[in-house]
Scaffold this active site. Sequence first.
Site, PDB file in Angstrom:
ATOM      1  CB  CYS A 142       9.566 -20.484  17.165  1.00 57.87           C
ATOM      2  SG  CYS A 142      11.329 -20.826  16.770  1.00 57.87           S
TER       3      CYS A 142
ATOM      4  CE  LYS B 103      10.343 -18.389  13.513  1.00 63.06           C
ATOM      5  NZ  LYS B 103      11.458 -19.180  13.940  1.00 63.06           N
TER       6      LYS B 103
ATOM      7  CG  HIS C 239       6.780 -20.033  13.207  1.00 55.69           C
ATOM      8  ND1 HIS C 239       7.789 -20.465  13.995  1.00 55.69           N
ATOM      9  CD2 HIS C 239       6.306 -20.931  12.490  1.00 55.69           C
ATOM     10  CE1 HIS C 239       7.610 -21.865  13.673  1.00 55.69           C
ATOM     11  NE2 HIS C 239       6.825 -22.192  13.139  1.00 55.69           N
TER      12      HIS C 239
END
Length: 561
Positions: free
Chosen positions: A303, A357, A359
């Site tokens: 990710c 998201k 991250h």
Amino acid sequence: ADCPLYLRRVCSRGLTRTRTAQQHTMKQDPLFGRPYGTFEDPSRRVTAGSANHDGLEEDMSEGRFGFGKRRNLGMRSAVLTLAALAMVATALVLFDGPFSSTNQLNSGSVDQTVATSDEAEVAVAKEKTTSHMASTAATAMVEALDEAACGTCDGLSDKACLNALDKQYDAMSDKSKLSYLRVVYPDYDSSLTDKACLTALEAELASETDKTRLSLLKDACATATTMATAAATSGPVVAAEPGQGNVDSELKAAPHLIFMMVDDQGHNDIGYNSDDLDWATPFIDKMAARGVKLDRYYTMHLCTPARSALMTGMYPIHTGMAHDVIQPSAPWGLPLEFDTMPQYLKKAGYLTHMVGKWHLGFYNESFIPTSRGFETYTGYFGDQEHYLTHKYDRTQEDANADSHYFYDFIRTKPDNTFELIAEVEGIANVSSAEVFCNEAERLLEANKDAGAPMFLYMAWQNVHGPLDMVTPEWLKDNVDSDTIATLHTVPMHTRRHFAALTLQIDKSIEMLYMHVEKTIGLENTLFLYASDNGGCKDAGGYNTPLRGGKHFLYEGGVRVP
């Protein structure tokens, strides 16, 4: 020996180094003490054993990879890529078709006597040449017009008009004929050579009836004339101020960009690629069929590295983001010295908003999305959360009975602080996919009359673990009974939960598409769709027939939809 371990085989077979000088200046990662950045000693430049990016898969299988010179091209590459995609989408008008409830026809003048004599046949012809009718290049059409000006057939019978158009076509060069026929048949096979494509399109045109051929040629001629006029009269583009869009009112605004990042979706996890979930993404499949599939789209294997590459346009090894994913307590993030895609897009006049998201670091406010180019942000900072409760709880994954949870679901404020919203009414116990759709609808509605292009980054939670099963109520309200029955036939429970989350992301993207249609419109909007990395085998993801998956640098980990 100085090659990273995971590239040792690549370096030994495909790359050469000059070792006359060992000095080089590298920056140090403050957390790991590992070097990152760019080599500054020219004697240590890396030269490519193969620079054929189109043959990337073959280069990797043979142990070669074309890095080229290590320069900080970074964001310039990412912005140029987006700009190129935007130009392609603007030219092809990818989505003004079967999805739009208000298909706008731009067919030019069609002989009414032909229409009344055979309306059904002409309707087919109009469908081929209306909203999807766009040139591969306006200049090519201008060249075609220079060779044979399109006539309007005023005062001519249908037969005489067809003969006139045929004569004009015969007088064109092969290059102009090909450009002309690509307007007539916009769904041509782009994999063919020019010669083969011309032969195929001429054969298709010859197979049409006279009535259909007349309608096709006249519509194409009208489109070519419009394009030639636009190309000849368009003025210079005036530079835009941040957030203001293009200030030349005579030109269309820059396209809106909707980038949809799906989490942990592997090669075999999307309908048009899948051998077991071909029923799970009907709407995404339709979009892909009308758009451009990047079948050799390569990303990173995790990710954080993947998202840093997207935001900066740089290999993560050059930004210090290649080590691992960012854990909740990690005191690091994407280095502040690197500008990001939204920062560059703001300079180009775009409004920038993010949902989903992040991250890429959040241990202080300097690293959160609204400090990195986004004007607003709603979502979660870390790697995962539970879909309904929005709790970060690793108990299920770690089998640790003493684990605690915390909430990681926030909305930023104008002063760059943020508020926790996981327990707010309308968000608590509501799936993140639905929350994200609602937030996107709010942003689209608020900015529909802003007069500037919009960049909306939708970083979905689906289909990342934990694999919380969607509720029976959601399935009943959003999925037909046959699909629900098919879902229950998936044998493994992890794959079944994964399939349900896949159904949910498909429906969510359909809802997002409808919101765009009602607000900023489809005719000047470019949708981009990608997964951040390959599917995770422990969380229901499949990458068949590719080897490996998430966490691995094999094809299954880095080649994604």
